[in-house]
Design a protein around this motif. Structure first.
Motif, PDB file in Angstrom:
ATOM      1  N   ALA A 260      -3.565 -11.514 -57.098  1.00 55.62           N
ATOM      2  CA  ALA A 260      -3.424 -11.156 -58.507  1.00 55.62           C
ATOM      3  C   ALA A 260      -2.364 -10.077 -58.696  1.00 55.62           C
ATOM      4  N   ALA A 261      -2.392  -9.057 -57.841  1.00 55.49           N
ATOM      5  CA  ALA A 261      -1.397  -7.984 -57.943  1.00 55.49           C
ATOM      6  C   ALA A 261       0.000  -8.493 -57.610  1.00 55.49           C
ATOM      7  N   GLU A 262       0.101  -9.365 -56.609  1.00 56.33           N
ATOM      8  CA  GLU A 262       1.399  -9.937 -56.262  1.00 56.33           C
ATOM      9  C   GLU A 262       1.955 -10.760 -57.420  1.00 56.33           C
ATOM     10  N   ALA A 263       1.109 -11.576 -58.026  1.00 56.15           N
ATOM     11  CA  ALA A 263       1.553 -12.391 -59.151  1.00 56.15           C
ATOM     12  C   ALA A 263       2.002 -11.513 -60.318  1.00 56.15           C
ATOM     13  N   ALA A 264       1.272 -10.419 -60.555  1.00 57.72           N
ATOM     14  CA  ALA A 264       1.606  -9.526 -61.670  1.00 57.72           C
ATOM     15  C   ALA A 264       2.916  -8.794 -61.454  1.00 57.72           C
ATOM     16  N   SER A 265       3.402  -8.744 -60.224  1.00 59.14           N
ATOM     17  CA  SER A 265       4.676  -8.065 -59.954  1.00 59.14           C
ATOM     18  C   SER A 265       5.879  -8.907 -60.369  1.00 59.14           C
ATOM     19  N   THR A 266       5.656 -10.166 -60.750  1.00 64.66           N
ATOM     20  CA  THR A 266       6.768 -11.045 -61.128  1.00 64.66           C
ATOM     21  C   THR A 266       7.160 -10.917 -62.588  1.00 64.66           C
ATOM     22  N   GLY A 267       6.266 -10.365 -63.432  1.00 67.09           N
ATOM     23  CA  GLY A 267       6.539 -10.315 -64.861  1.00 67.09           C
ATOM     24  C   GLY A 267       6.264 -11.621 -65.577  1.00 67.09           C
ATOM     25  N   PRO A 310       5.997  -5.677 -68.577  1.00 69.36           N
ATOM     26  CA  PRO A 310       6.823  -5.112 -67.497  1.00 69.36           C
ATOM     27  C   PRO A 310       6.219  -5.496 -66.151  1.00 69.36           C
ATOM     28  N   PRO A 311       7.014  -6.022 -65.221  1.00 76.08           N
ATOM     29  CA  PRO A 311       6.462  -6.361 -63.904  1.00 76.08           C
ATOM     30  C   PRO A 311       5.745  -5.167 -63.281  1.00 76.08           C
ATOM     31  N   LEU A 312       4.602  -5.414 -62.690  1.00 70.19           N
ATOM     32  CA  LEU A 312       3.835  -4.366 -62.026  1.00 70.19           C
ATOM     33  C   LEU A 312       4.593  -3.912 -60.785  1.00 70.19           C
ATOM     34  N   ALA A 313       4.850  -2.612 -60.673  1.00 67.75           N
ATOM     35  CA  ALA A 313       5.666  -2.090 -59.561  1.00 67.75           C
ATOM     36  C   ALA A 313       4.917  -0.972 -58.832  1.00 67.75           C
ATOM     37  N   GLU A 314       3.661  -1.226 -58.491  1.00 68.52           N
ATOM     38  CA  GLU A 314       2.828  -0.201 -57.891  1.00 68.52           C
ATOM     39  C   GLU A 314       3.227   0.144 -56.459  1.00 68.52           C
ATOM     40  N   THR A 315       3.738  -0.817 -55.705  1.00 62.97           N
ATOM     41  CA  THR A 315       4.166  -0.522 -54.329  1.00 62.97           C
ATOM     42  C   THR A 315       5.337   0.453 -54.336  1.00 62.97           C
ATOM     43  N   ASP A 316       6.276   0.257 -55.254  1.00 58.83           N
ATOM     44  CA  ASP A 316       7.404   1.183 -55.372  1.00 58.83           C
ATOM     45  C   ASP A 316       6.927   2.572 -55.796  1.00 58.83           C
TER      46      ASP A 316
END
Length: 329
Positions: A260-267, A310-316
């Motif tokens: 889910a988090a990976e998918a949310a990083s695409t916007g 906005p794409p989720l960018a939590e790893t950054d």
């Protein structure tokens, strides 16, 4: 903690892809911010010692096939140690002690030990962990970036490029402590997915996880194979990144925080597919509430509605926090 050379980062896990990618994704995000060299270490314990408490485990108990977890006498300690998973905990504690402060020790996930025993714990916010060394993020660290998924596309272009839009990536999880995917429920999900794609004149890009029960996999494959598109059968190269790159919509089962988090990083619009609950949703409910609040996800209602966020960018964000903590230690 001042480092004048390229940062030496060791990424440590038991080698399982879903676990390793958390630590590796965080390391790669740091490498995008500063010069760094990444070394991957994969370890596992001999079966006789695997279930021992962390405090009782010694490096001599590691399986001989494991990578050597500490530098040789003439080698420098890594500047940064990023580890994930229960198997790495005894080694993370030992590195912090043995290096005498030369190595900054980061653990991802909830270590189920006091966070104060690590220099930083990058933990999912839905786990509810707290402490001075805890840095909370939505979901878990991962390796998804726009560049990485774009780079994966050419290898699958012959199969994906002819597919009609909207292209729908469907990411199916499986049985876990909290959820189940029965054959009947899988068949119902497949019918709803097929209905949405057919109504939109779109195409399917489906991948199952290692946790997907065989009966559920067979039921979904039987109902979806007539659609225009691709169903990955786990043979050959994994098209997961290429599917994310090509997708106009992403459908993800609610059982996987990582997907889910990976998918949310695409916007891209992320539709959450319901699973059969084995116990109260708890932390998964908190995660999905966070993703919905960000605007990334909505429950799948049988249609392919478009929306933007906005794409989720939590790893950054976590990578920046690690570097800042290293500078101020």
């Amino acid at each position: 903690m001042e480092v004048t050379h390229p940062l030496r980062i060791w990424v440590v896990s038991d080698g399982r892809a879903g676990i390793e990618n958390q630590a590796l994704g965080l390391a790669e995000a740091i490498q995008r911010l500063t010069a760094a060299e990444i070394t991957t270490k994969r370890i596992r314990w001999r079966p006789a010692f695997d279930r021992l408490p962390s405090a009782l485990k010694l490096p001599a108990m590691l399986d001989p096939a494991s990578d050597v977890p500490f530098p040789a006498e003439h080698e420098a300690w890594p500047d940064l140690w990023i580890a994930t998973g229960r198997a790495t905990l005894p080694l993370s504690l030992a590195v912090r002690r043995r290096s005498g402060g030369k190595t900054f020790v980061v653990q991802t996930q909830d270590p189920r030990l006091s966070p104060a025993r690590f220099d930083m714990v990058v933990a999912p916010a839905h786990d509810g962990l707290s402490g001075d060394t805890v840095f909370e993020i939505v979901g878990s660290p991962h390796r998804i970036t726009p560049q990485r998924i774009a780079d994966a596309a050419p290898a699958f272009a012959a199969e994906i490029d002819p597919l009609p839009h909207p292209r729908v990536a469907v990411l199916i999880g499986g049985k876990s402590k909290a959820f189940d995917l029965t054959e009947a429920h899988a068949a119902d999900l497949a019918d709803r997915i097929a209905g949405a794609i057919t109504a939109a004149n779109g195409s399917l890009m489906l991948t199952f996880s290692r946790r997907t029960p065989e009966a559920a996999k067979a039921a979904m494959t039987a109902r979806l194979s007539a659609l225009s598109g691709l169903i990955w059968d786990s043979e050959g190269p994994n098209p997961f990144f290429a599917f994310l790159n090509a997708a106009d919509h992403i459908l993800v089962t609610e059982d996987s925080a990582n997907m889910a988090a990976e998918a949310a990083s695409t916007g891209k619009p992320v539709h959450i597919l319901p699973m059969g609950a084995l116990k109260p949703a708890g932390k998964f409910a908190r995660l999905h509430a966070d993703l919905e609040a960000h605007g990334a996800t909505r429950p799948f209602d049988g249609t392919l509605e478009d929306w933007n966020y906005p794409p989720l960018a939590e790893t950054d964000r976590a990578a920046k926090a690690v570097l800042e903590a290293m500078r101020t230690r």
